[in-house]
Design a protein around this motif. Sequence first.
Motif, PDB file in Angstrom:
ATOM      1  N   LEU A 193       0.832  -1.204   0.000  1.00  0.00           N
ATOM      2  CA  LEU A 193       0.000   0.000   0.000  1.00  0.00           C
ATOM      3  C   LEU A 193       0.869   1.258   0.000  1.00  0.00           C
ATOM      4  N   ILE A 194       1.955   1.208   0.748  1.00  0.00           N
ATOM      5  CA  ILE A 194       2.874   2.351   0.771  1.00  0.00           C
ATOM      6  C   ILE A 194       3.481   2.569  -0.615  1.00  0.00           C
ATOM      7  N   ARG A 195       3.851   1.469  -1.303  1.00  0.00           N
ATOM      8  CA  ARG A 195       4.411   1.590  -2.647  1.00  0.00           C
ATOM      9  C   ARG A 195       3.399   2.203  -3.606  1.00  0.00           C
ATOM     10  N   ARG A 196       2.116   1.866  -3.424  1.00  0.00           N
ATOM     11  CA  ARG A 196       1.087   2.477  -4.264  1.00  0.00           C
ATOM     12  C   ARG A 196       1.035   3.992  -4.078  1.00  0.00           C
ATOM     13  N   LEU A 197       1.302   4.424  -2.874  1.00  0.00           N
ATOM     14  CA  LEU A 197       1.280   5.858  -2.592  1.00  0.00           C
ATOM     15  C   LEU A 197       2.556   6.544  -3.065  1.00  0.00           C
ATOM     16  N   GLU A 198       3.657   5.827  -3.028  1.00  0.00           N
ATOM     17  CA  GLU A 198       4.938   6.420  -3.388  1.00  0.00           C
ATOM     18  C   GLU A 198       5.183   6.478  -4.886  1.00  0.00           C
ATOM     19  N   LYS A 199       4.631   5.505  -5.622  1.00  0.00           N
ATOM     20  CA  LYS A 199       4.841   5.457  -7.069  1.00  0.00           C
ATOM     21  C   LYS A 199       3.661   6.107  -7.787  1.00  0.00           C
ATOM     22  N   LYS A 200       3.962   7.172  -8.514  1.00  0.00           N
ATOM     23  CA  LYS A 200       2.889   7.940  -9.162  1.00  0.00           C
ATOM     24  C   LYS A 200       2.051   7.073 -10.085  1.00  0.00           C
ATOM     25  N   GLU A 201       2.721   6.163 -10.822  1.00  0.00           N
ATOM     26  CA  GLU A 201       1.987   5.328 -11.776  1.00  0.00           C
ATOM     27  C   GLU A 201       1.096   4.295 -11.087  1.00  0.00           C
ATOM     28  N   LYS A 202       1.277   4.139  -9.761  1.00  0.00           N
ATOM     29  CA  LYS A 202       0.457   3.183  -9.007  1.00  0.00           C
ATOM     30  C   LYS A 202      -0.613   3.884  -8.162  1.00  0.00           C
ATOM     31  N   ASN A 203      -0.592   5.211  -8.133  1.00  0.00           N
ATOM     32  CA  ASN A 203      -1.516   5.957  -7.265  1.00  0.00           C
ATOM     33  C   ASN A 203      -2.974   5.608  -7.533  1.00  0.00           C
ATOM     34  N   TRP A 204      -3.291   5.375  -8.817  1.00  0.00           N
ATOM     35  CA  TRP A 204      -4.693   5.151  -9.180  1.00  0.00           C
ATOM     36  C   TRP A 204      -5.269   3.902  -8.522  1.00  0.00           C
ATOM     37  N   LYS A 205      -4.396   2.987  -8.104  1.00  0.00           N
ATOM     38  CA  LYS A 205      -4.856   1.749  -7.466  1.00  0.00           C
ATOM     39  C   LYS A 205      -5.243   1.957  -6.007  1.00  0.00           C
ATOM     40  N   PHE A 206      -4.817   3.088  -5.443  1.00  0.00           N
ATOM     41  CA  PHE A 206      -5.054   3.294  -4.006  1.00  0.00           C
ATOM     42  C   PHE A 206      -6.406   3.943  -3.762  1.00  0.00           C
ATOM     43  N   SER A 207      -7.064   3.469  -2.703  1.00  0.00           N
ATOM     44  CA  SER A 207      -8.317   4.067  -2.253  1.00  0.00           C
ATOM     45  C   SER A 207      -8.268   4.185  -0.739  1.00  0.00           C
ATOM     46  N   ALA A 208      -8.812   5.270  -0.234  1.00  0.00           N
ATOM     47  CA  ALA A 208      -8.858   5.435   1.228  1.00  0.00           C
ATOM     48  C   ALA A 208      -9.618   4.282   1.869  1.00  0.00           C
ATOM     49  N   GLY A 209     -10.524   3.695   1.107  1.00  0.00           N
ATOM     50  CA  GLY A 209     -11.275   2.552   1.615  1.00  0.00           C
ATOM     51  C   GLY A 209     -10.387   1.359   1.914  1.00  0.00           C
ATOM     52  N   ASP A 210      -9.209   1.288   1.251  1.00  0.00           N
ATOM     53  CA  ASP A 210      -8.274   0.198   1.519  1.00  0.00           C
ATOM     54  C   ASP A 210      -7.839   0.212   2.987  1.00  0.00           C
ATOM     55  N   LEU A 211      -7.637   1.413   3.528  1.00  0.00           N
ATOM     56  CA  LEU A 211      -7.203   1.527   4.925  1.00  0.00           C
ATOM     57  C   LEU A 211      -8.332   1.169   5.886  1.00  0.00           C
ATOM     58  N   LYS A 212      -9.547   1.528   5.479  1.00  0.00           N
ATOM     59  CA  LYS A 212     -10.712   1.180   6.302  1.00  0.00           C
ATOM     60  C   LYS A 212     -10.868  -0.338   6.390  1.00  0.00           C
ATOM     61  N   GLU A 213     -10.713  -1.014   5.249  1.00  0.00           N
ATOM     62  CA  GLU A 213     -10.841  -2.480   5.242  1.00  0.00           C
ATOM     63  C   GLU A 213      -9.666  -3.134   5.961  1.00  0.00           C
ATOM     64  N   ARG A 214      -8.507  -2.499   5.892  1.00  0.00           N
ATOM     65  CA  ARG A 214      -7.327  -3.062   6.564  1.00  0.00           C
ATOM     66  C   ARG A 214      -7.533  -3.154   8.073  1.00  0.00           C
ATOM     67  N   LYS A 215      -8.293  -2.231   8.621  1.00  0.00           N
ATOM     68  CA  LYS A 215      -8.579  -2.259  10.061  1.00  0.00           C
ATOM     69  C   LYS A 215      -9.420  -3.479  10.440  1.00  0.00           C
ATOM     70  N   LEU A 216     -10.044  -4.086   9.436  1.00  0.00           N
ATOM     71  CA  LEU A 216     -10.886  -5.268   9.676  1.00  0.00           C
ATOM     72  C   LEU A 216     -10.142  -6.558   9.312  1.00  0.00           C
ATOM     73  N   TRP A 217      -8.821  -6.472   9.263  1.00  0.00           N
ATOM     74  CA  TRP A 217      -7.974  -7.588   8.833  1.00  0.00           C
ATOM     75  C   TRP A 217      -8.315  -8.885   9.561  1.00  0.00           C
ATOM     76  N   ASP A 218      -8.389  -8.837  10.870  1.00  0.00           N
ATOM     77  CA  ASP A 218      -8.623 -10.062  11.643  1.00  0.00           C
ATOM     78  C   ASP A 218      -9.969 -10.684  11.310  1.00  0.00           C
ATOM     79  N   ASP A 219     -10.984  -9.856  11.082  1.00  0.00           N
ATOM     80  CA  ASP A 219     -12.294 -10.379  10.693  1.00  0.00           C
ATOM     81  C   ASP A 219     -12.203 -11.100   9.356  1.00  0.00           C
ATOM     82  N   TYR A 220     -11.534 -10.479   8.403  1.00  0.00           N
ATOM     83  CA  TYR A 220     -11.388 -11.105   7.089  1.00  0.00           C
ATOM     84  C   TYR A 220     -10.642 -12.430   7.185  1.00  0.00           C
ATOM     85  N   GLN A 221      -9.569 -12.459   7.947  1.00  0.00           N
ATOM     86  CA  GLN A 221      -8.788 -13.693   8.077  1.00  0.00           C
ATOM     87  C   GLN A 221      -9.639 -14.807   8.692  1.00  0.00           C
TER      88      GLN A 221
END
Length: 290
Positions: A193-221
């Motif tokens: 996710l950090i690489r998506r933010l750091e690389k301009k050509e990858k920025n389009w793949k990032f969504s703030a929603g990714d961080l919201k879902e990441r907080k639910l990691w244990d539930d998903y697992q």
Amino acid sequence: MKKANDYRVDKKITLKDTEGAKISELSEEELERTLRKVRKKLGKLQDTIYAHGKYSVLICLQGMDTSGKDSLIREVFKDFNVRGVVVHSFKVPTSLELGHDYLWRHYIALPQRGKFGVFNRTHYENVLVTRVHPEYILGENLPNVTSIDDIDAAFWDTRFNQINNFEKHISENGTLIYKFFLHLSKEEQKNRLIRRLEKKEKNWKFSAGDLKERKLWDDYQRYYEDAINRTSKPHAPWYVIPADNKPAARLAVASILLEQLSAYEDIQEPELDAKTKANIEEYKSQLNNE
């Protein structure tokens, strides 16, 4: 190199046992070189399956965001004839899709005989994302669900039975099913996710929603583990692929497909009928004398 049985779920598993596991001692260059050889063989086998025309192959890919599904599809199926493979990326259901039962859009996307179908995210979203966010079920407008309180353990038991029946039905009618869970560690997801933010050509793949879902990691697992344990069957096995190393994960998936599909001794290119075979020289002569 590991075999398919090393990844296949044949008994109850705990995902933490394979999280971040190293699955190859090969260098990245060696992994990519080996993958090129394996996918070339897969491409030839695909041609045979297409000509044989009696089986279809369904490949299901699941994994947390950034687990590498898109790049795996690009690299593993690069040597396939485009007429023989169709990729479906299932997003949030449309209004048309919500007007049908949740399996409808997956039924109509199934590969026809002789072809490969790749589901990038699958019918399992209906027992994964919806378990983490049960309010999404309300959008299906089911007659027996009027509030979240109606979405109880019995509801999920029924849904798992429906999915198992769906896969059993299509398997019995000639679809070979291979399900892969790309098992990413939480730390590696953070790095990607950090690489998506750091690389301009990858920025389009990032969504703030990714961080919201990441907080639910244990539930998903937890729900992934439950889904895999409930639905890994001999006719529709799950393979848990450690995905922190993308080249290694791609090679593992390609190797499993080649190993398993090559085991079908009845998959052969059809022979010419006796009359055509007997007249091959005559047909050649006709063409050469035009």
